[in-house]
Write a protein that holds these residues in place. Structure first.
Motif, PDB file in Angstrom:
ATOM      1  N   ARG A   1       0.815  -1.211   0.000  1.00 37.87           N
ATOM      2  CA  ARG A   1       0.000   0.000   0.000  1.00 37.87           C
ATOM      3  C   ARG A   1       0.850   1.263   0.000  1.00 37.87           C
ATOM      4  N   LEU A   2       1.938   1.272   0.785  1.00 37.91           N
ATOM      5  CA  LEU A   2       2.744   2.484   0.961  1.00 37.91           C
ATOM      6  C   LEU A   2       3.752   2.718  -0.164  1.00 37.91           C
ATOM      7  N   HIS A   3       4.401   1.662  -0.622  1.00 36.65           N
ATOM      8  CA  HIS A   3       5.494   1.825  -1.587  1.00 36.65           C
ATOM      9  C   HIS A   3       5.086   2.580  -2.858  1.00 36.65           C
ATOM     10  N   PRO A   4       3.907   2.309  -3.442  1.00 41.75           N
ATOM     11  CA  PRO A   4       3.517   3.081  -4.637  1.00 41.75           C
ATOM     12  C   PRO A   4       3.363   4.586  -4.354  1.00 41.75           C
ATOM     13  N   GLN A   5       3.150   4.957  -3.094  1.00 45.38           N
ATOM     14  CA  GLN A   5       3.067   6.366  -2.735  1.00 45.38           C
ATOM     15  C   GLN A   5       4.458   6.994  -2.666  1.00 45.38           C
TER      16      GLN A   5
ATOM     17  N   ARG B   1       6.971   5.030  -8.086  1.00 44.77           N
ATOM     18  CA  ARG B   1       6.247   4.302  -9.133  1.00 44.77           C
ATOM     19  C   ARG B   1       7.219   3.607 -10.076  1.00 44.77           C
ATOM     20  N   SER B   2       8.515   3.831  -9.845  1.00 44.44           N
ATOM     21  CA  SER B   2       9.523   3.277 -10.752  1.00 44.44           C
ATOM     22  C   SER B   2      10.022   1.907 -10.313  1.00 44.44           C
ATOM     23  N   SER B   3       9.611   1.451  -9.147  1.00 52.42           N
ATOM     24  CA  SER B   3      10.033   0.120  -8.699  1.00 52.42           C
ATOM     25  C   SER B   3       8.849  -0.589  -8.066  1.00 52.42           C
ATOM     26  N   PRO B   4       8.821  -1.908  -8.174  1.00 45.44           N
ATOM     27  CA  PRO B   4       7.702  -2.652  -7.578  1.00 45.44           C
ATOM     28  C   PRO B   4       7.799  -2.670  -6.054  1.00 45.44           C
ATOM     29  N   SER B   5       6.664  -2.861  -5.419  1.00 43.18           N
ATOM     30  CA  SER B   5       6.649  -3.001  -3.962  1.00 43.18           C
ATOM     31  C   SER B   5       7.435  -4.241  -3.575  1.00 43.18           C
ATOM     32  N   PRO B   6       8.201  -4.176  -2.491  1.00 39.74           N
ATOM     33  CA  PRO B   6       8.962  -5.354  -2.075  1.00 39.74           C
ATOM     34  C   PRO B   6       8.038  -6.472  -1.591  1.00 39.74           C
ATOM     35  N   ASP B   7       8.372  -7.682  -1.977  1.00 41.84           N
ATOM     36  CA  ASP B   7       7.607  -8.833  -1.508  1.00 41.84           C
ATOM     37  C   ASP B   7       8.181  -9.307  -0.177  1.00 41.84           C
ATOM     38  N   ALA B   8       7.632 -10.380   0.361  1.00 46.82           N
ATOM     39  CA  ALA B   8       8.063 -10.883   1.663  1.00 46.82           C
ATOM     40  C   ALA B   8       9.548 -11.253   1.669  1.00 46.82           C
TER      41      ALA B   8
END
Length: 166
Positions: free
Chosen positions: A35-39, A42-49
């Protein structure tokens, strides 16, 4: 991914949030970063687990989270403090500060940064550095208000993901 809670105890801020040091990765932390990372970017994907596990476990990193209300409340902000020794002394760097759009203006960013500075000071770091894009007016006012001074320097970056040598 580990089971259980993500953080050590923190203290509740004046505006009803708490800052904690993240010690474990769980589904809640992964969802919060989704939820937070795209804020933030926008140039990198949100980190997964798996990626968050590497970040949290890395000995140089301290991941801080801000929670709504009390320990166990919704994660409304996060940042990473990096401590690293150099010949010129122990240095600290603040990276990837993000506060949920609905929680901005309540002092969450200031509280995250102040906790990071406290950790750096306790570790005997000589300096704490960070960068902020010039168009992030509120963030730049925040950092100046916390005592960070703008430095006359050039920041250079080599993008290894688009490097033809790769």
């Amino acid at each position: 991914m580990t089971d259980g809670s993500t953080a050590s105890a923190g203290s509740t801020g004046p505006d009803g949030f708490v800052i904690e040091v993240c010690e474990h990765v769980d589904d809640e932390l992964v969802a919060a970063y989704a939820r937070l990372h795209p804020q933030l970017s926008r140039s990198s994907p949100s980190p997964d687990a798996e990626a968050l596990g590497r970040i949290v476990a890395h000995e140089a990193n301290t991941v801080l989270v801000a929670r709504e209300g009390t320990p166990g409340g919704e994660i409304i902000g996060a940042m990473v403090l990096v401590l690293f020794p150099l010949p010129s002394g122990l240095r600290a760097w603040i990276e990837d500060v993000v506060v949920d759009v609905g929680a901005r203006g309540r002092g969450v960013g200031a509280a995250l940064n102040l906790r990071a500075v406290e950790i750096a000071r306790d570790a005997d770091a000589r300096t704490v550095d960070l960068t902020s894009r010039p168009d992030r007016d509120a963030a730049n006012r925040l950092y100046a208000g916390l005592g960070f001074e703008r430095r006359a320097t050039n920041v250079y970056r080599l993008d290894l993901e688009s490097d033809p040598e790769r």
